[in-house]
Design a protein around this motif. Sequence first.
Motif, short mmCIF file in Angstrom:
data_model
loop_
_atom_site.label_atom_id
_atom_site.label_comp_id
_atom_site.label_asym_id
_atom_site.label_seq_id
_atom_site.Cartn_x
_atom_site.Cartn_y
_atom_site.Cartn_z
N GLY A 49 9.26 4.36 -0.70
CA GLY A 49 7.99 3.67 -0.93
C GLY A 49 6.82 4.51 -0.46
N ASP A 51 3.97 3.09 0.54
CA ASP A 51 3.09 2.08 1.12
C ASP A 51 2.10 2.66 2.11
N PHE A 52 2.46 3.74 2.78
CA PHE A 52 1.58 4.34 3.77
C PHE A 52 0.31 4.91 3.13
N GLU A 53 0.33 5.12 1.81
CA GLU A 53 -0.85 5.65 1.12
C GLU A 53 -1.81 4.55 0.67
N GLN A 54 -1.37 3.32 0.74
CA GLN A 54 -2.19 2.23 0.25
C GLN A 54 -2.95 1.58 1.40
N SER A 56 -5.44 -1.28 2.98
CA SER A 56 -5.77 -2.66 2.68
C SER A 56 -7.27 -2.68 2.39
#
Length: 79
Positions: A49, A51-54, A56
């Motif tokens: 994944g 996710d660390f690049e997204q 909030s």
Amino acid sequence: MSPLALDLLGKMLVFDPDQRITVDDALCHPYLSSLHDIHDEPVWLRPFGFDFEQLSITEENIKELIWKESLLFNSDPVH
């Protein structure tokens, strides 16, 4: 570039993912034969994944990002 390298690259750069070479097939390609050792390659069972690049993103985040970007064009804003 070697013909084997070009062959592998051509198979990896196919636009349609259903037609593109799989990771397993790419690892078995003759170009990678000197690097491929089936007994020394870990297998990860979960998909990777990003996710660390997204970030909030909130309205406040967007305002701050726009402000920082505008400072690149005018570093001395008048208040």
